[in-house]
Write a protein that holds these residues in place. Structure first.
Motif, mmCIF file in Angstrom:
data_model
loop_
_atom_site.group_PDB
_atom_site.id
_atom_site.type_symbol
_atom_site.label_atom_id
_atom_site.label_comp_id
_atom_site.label_asym_id
_atom_site.label_seq_id
_atom_site.Cartn_x
_atom_site.Cartn_y
_atom_site.Cartn_z
ATOM 1 N N ASN A 27 -4.019 -5.714 15.366
ATOM 2 C CA ASN A 27 -3.724 -6.242 14.107
ATOM 3 C C ASN A 27 -4.450 -7.497 14.070
ATOM 4 N N TYR A 28 -5.489 -8.221 14.874
ATOM 5 C CA TYR A 28 -6.096 -8.960 14.902
ATOM 6 C C TYR A 28 -5.481 -10.537 15.440
ATOM 7 N N GLY A 29 -4.187 -10.383 15.562
ATOM 8 C CA GLY A 29 -2.932 -11.197 16.319
ATOM 9 C C GLY A 29 -1.486 -11.537 15.283
ATOM 10 N N TYR A 30 -1.859 -10.242 14.639
ATOM 11 C CA TYR A 30 -0.715 -10.649 13.695
ATOM 12 C C TYR A 30 0.135 -9.244 14.227
ATOM 13 N N GLU A 31 1.736 -9.140 14.394
ATOM 14 C CA GLU A 31 2.717 -8.430 14.873
ATOM 15 C C GLU A 31 3.541 -7.714 13.571
ATOM 16 N N GLN A 32 2.621 -6.408 13.467
ATOM 17 C CA GLN A 32 3.784 -5.994 11.868
ATOM 18 C C GLN A 32 4.988 -6.380 12.641
ATOM 19 N N ILE A 33 6.308 -6.906 11.334
ATOM 20 C CA ILE A 33 7.619 -7.129 11.613
ATOM 21 C C ILE A 33 8.072 -6.122 10.145
ATOM 22 N N VAL A 34 9.344 -6.438 10.315
ATOM 23 C CA VAL A 34 10.564 -5.964 9.457
ATOM 24 C C VAL A 34 11.108 -6.374 8.476
ATOM 25 N N THR A 35 11.849 -7.896 8.492
ATOM 26 C CA THR A 35 11.583 -8.775 8.227
ATOM 27 C C THR A 35 10.783 -10.330 8.155
ATOM 28 N N SER A 36 10.861 -10.727 6.666
ATOM 29 C CA SER A 36 9.739 -11.770 6.485
ATOM 30 C C SER A 36 10.256 -12.739 7.292
ATOM 31 N N GLU A 37 9.588 -13.712 8.727
ATOM 32 C CA GLU A 37 9.853 -14.890 8.795
ATOM 33 C C GLU A 37 9.884 -15.968 8.362
ATOM 34 N N LEU A 38 9.383 -15.972 7.332
ATOM 35 C CA LEU A 38 9.239 -17.104 6.059
ATOM 36 C C LEU A 38 10.537 -17.318 5.110
ATOM 37 N N LEU A 39 11.365 -16.341 5.043
ATOM 38 C CA LEU A 39 11.715 -15.883 3.783
ATOM 39 C C LEU A 39 12.882 -14.997 4.434
ATOM 40 N N LYS B 148 1.003 -1.235 -0.330
ATOM 41 C CA LYS B 148 0.143 0.395 0.424
ATOM 42 C C LYS B 148 0.856 0.872 -0.171
ATOM 43 N N LYS B 149 0.763 2.337 -0.952
ATOM 44 C CA LYS B 149 1.398 3.343 -0.858
ATOM 45 C C LYS B 149 2.684 3.481 -1.558
ATOM 46 N N ASN B 150 3.343 2.666 -1.624
ATOM 47 C CA ASN B 150 4.199 1.728 -2.560
ATOM 48 C C ASN B 150 4.813 1.541 -1.681
ATOM 49 N N ARG B 151 4.477 1.114 -0.522
ATOM 50 C CA ARG B 151 5.229 -0.201 0.910
ATOM 51 C C ARG B 151 4.841 -0.722 0.850
ATOM 52 N N LEU B 152 5.744 -2.399 1.539
ATOM 53 C CA LEU B 152 4.945 -3.063 2.039
ATOM 54 C C LEU B 152 5.004 -3.731 3.049
ATOM 55 N N LYS B 153 3.777 -3.299 3.523
ATOM 56 C CA LYS B 153 3.819 -3.984 5.400
ATOM 57 C C LYS B 153 3.862 -5.374 5.684
ATOM 58 N N LEU B 154 4.538 -6.099 6.210
ATOM 59 C CA LEU B 154 4.217 -7.220 6.753
ATOM 60 C C LEU B 154 3.832 -8.006 8.603
ATOM 61 N N TYR B 155 3.261 -8.775 8.110
ATOM 62 C CA TYR B 155 2.689 -8.710 9.124
ATOM 63 C C TYR B 155 2.906 -10.771 9.247
ATOM 64 N N HIS B 156 3.110 -10.923 10.495
ATOM 65 C CA HIS B 156 3.402 -12.717 11.184
ATOM 66 C C HIS B 156 2.447 -12.749 12.577
ATOM 67 N N LEU B 157 1.788 -14.233 12.331
ATOM 68 C CA LEU B 157 0.434 -14.009 13.029
ATOM 69 C C LEU B 157 1.244 -14.922 14.418
ATOM 70 N N ARG B 158 0.692 -14.442 15.794
ATOM 71 C CA ARG B 158 0.899 -15.405 16.526
ATOM 72 C C ARG B 158 -0.171 -15.909 17.830
ATOM 73 N N GLU B 159 0.100 -17.087 17.379
ATOM 74 C CA GLU B 159 -0.874 -17.694 17.830
ATOM 75 C C GLU B 159 -1.188 -17.952 19.108
ATOM 76 N N ALA B 160 -0.394 -18.042 20.083
ATOM 77 C CA ALA B 160 0.464 -17.968 21.229
ATOM 78 C C ALA B 160 0.454 -16.919 21.721
ATOM 79 N N THR B 161 0.372 -15.287 21.506
ATOM 80 C CA THR B 161 -0.120 -14.015 22.075
ATOM 81 C C THR B 161 -0.535 -12.938 21.192
#
Length: 212
Positions: free
Chosen positions: A170-182, A150-163
């Motif tokens: 963010n509905y259980g997602y933590e916004q992150i800077v680096t992908s944890e999958l990649l 969105k707006k020339n930027r990528l915002k990444l979110y990783h699901l934190r099921e335990a917390t």
């Protein structure tokens, strides 16, 4: 309600939408009505349909949207192949769970490692925001990571099921800077190359950046 939805799809101004994007939202739609609409539009990929707790959203993506999502997918898949990361591109499938009362069609999605019914990564390019929060839907579907462009930027979110409660905004997602999958993927480089107008130049710049 179903008749009105069918009439909507058959309207000339809806069937022949031009750029820019248009969004139609309605409520009190049953799961059976949602399923019936999906069946009606099964061979019409022009519409993206999202469903959440009786709220239905139909989006007719713009040319800009389609161009950006395709470029993003090209670069992501180039990276996965270049790095020999086992994956399954899923494209833009209809992912839904009746018990959770949600359904979505991500712009692109991927299984990292083994193929699964629910993708690990969902990618969305947002040109025009709708009324349904995609993070809420993807959390209920069980998607591990969501990237929102969105707006020339990528915002990444990783699901934190335990917390989940800690990240309830963010509905259980933590916004992150680096992908944890990649984790080795340079997100800033990816953002930069998505907006290079020439496809070959974009891939060349991305490949060169990966070598630095």
């Amino acid at each position: 309600m179903l008749n009105s939805l069918q009439e909507l799809i058959n309207e000339p101004e809806i069937a022949q939408i031009d750029d820019p994007e248009e969004i139609f939202t309605t409520s009190e739609v049953s799961w059976n009505q949602y399923e019936a609409l999906l069946a009606k539009l099964e061979n019409n990929p022009h519409y993206h349909i999202t469903y959440s707790d009786g709220v239905l959203e139909i989006v007719s993506p713009s040319f800009k949207h389609e161009k950006l999502k395709k470029r993003l997918a090209t670069l992501i898949e180039f990276y996965l192949i270049k790095k020999r990361i086992k994956h399954t591109p899923r494209g833009s499938p209809r992912v839904k769970k009746q018990l959770k009362k949600v359904g979505a069609e991500p712009d692109e999605c991927y299984c990292i490692g083994e193929e699964k019914d629910i993708p690990d990564l969902a990618v969305e390019v947002i040109i025009t925001s709708g009324s349904i929060d995609k993070l809420d839907i993807y959390r209920r579907l069980g998607v591990t990571e969501v990237w929102l462009g969105k707006k020339n930027r990528l915002k990444l979110y990783h699901l934190r099921e335990a917390t989940l409660s800690i990240f309830e905004d963010n509905y259980g997602y933590e916004q992150i800077v680096t992908s944890e999958l990649l984790p080795e993927l340079d997100i800033a480089l990816l953002e930069q190359c998505v907006f290079i107008s020439d496809q070959i130049e974009a891939i060349d710049a991305f490949e060169q950046g990966l070598k630095v």
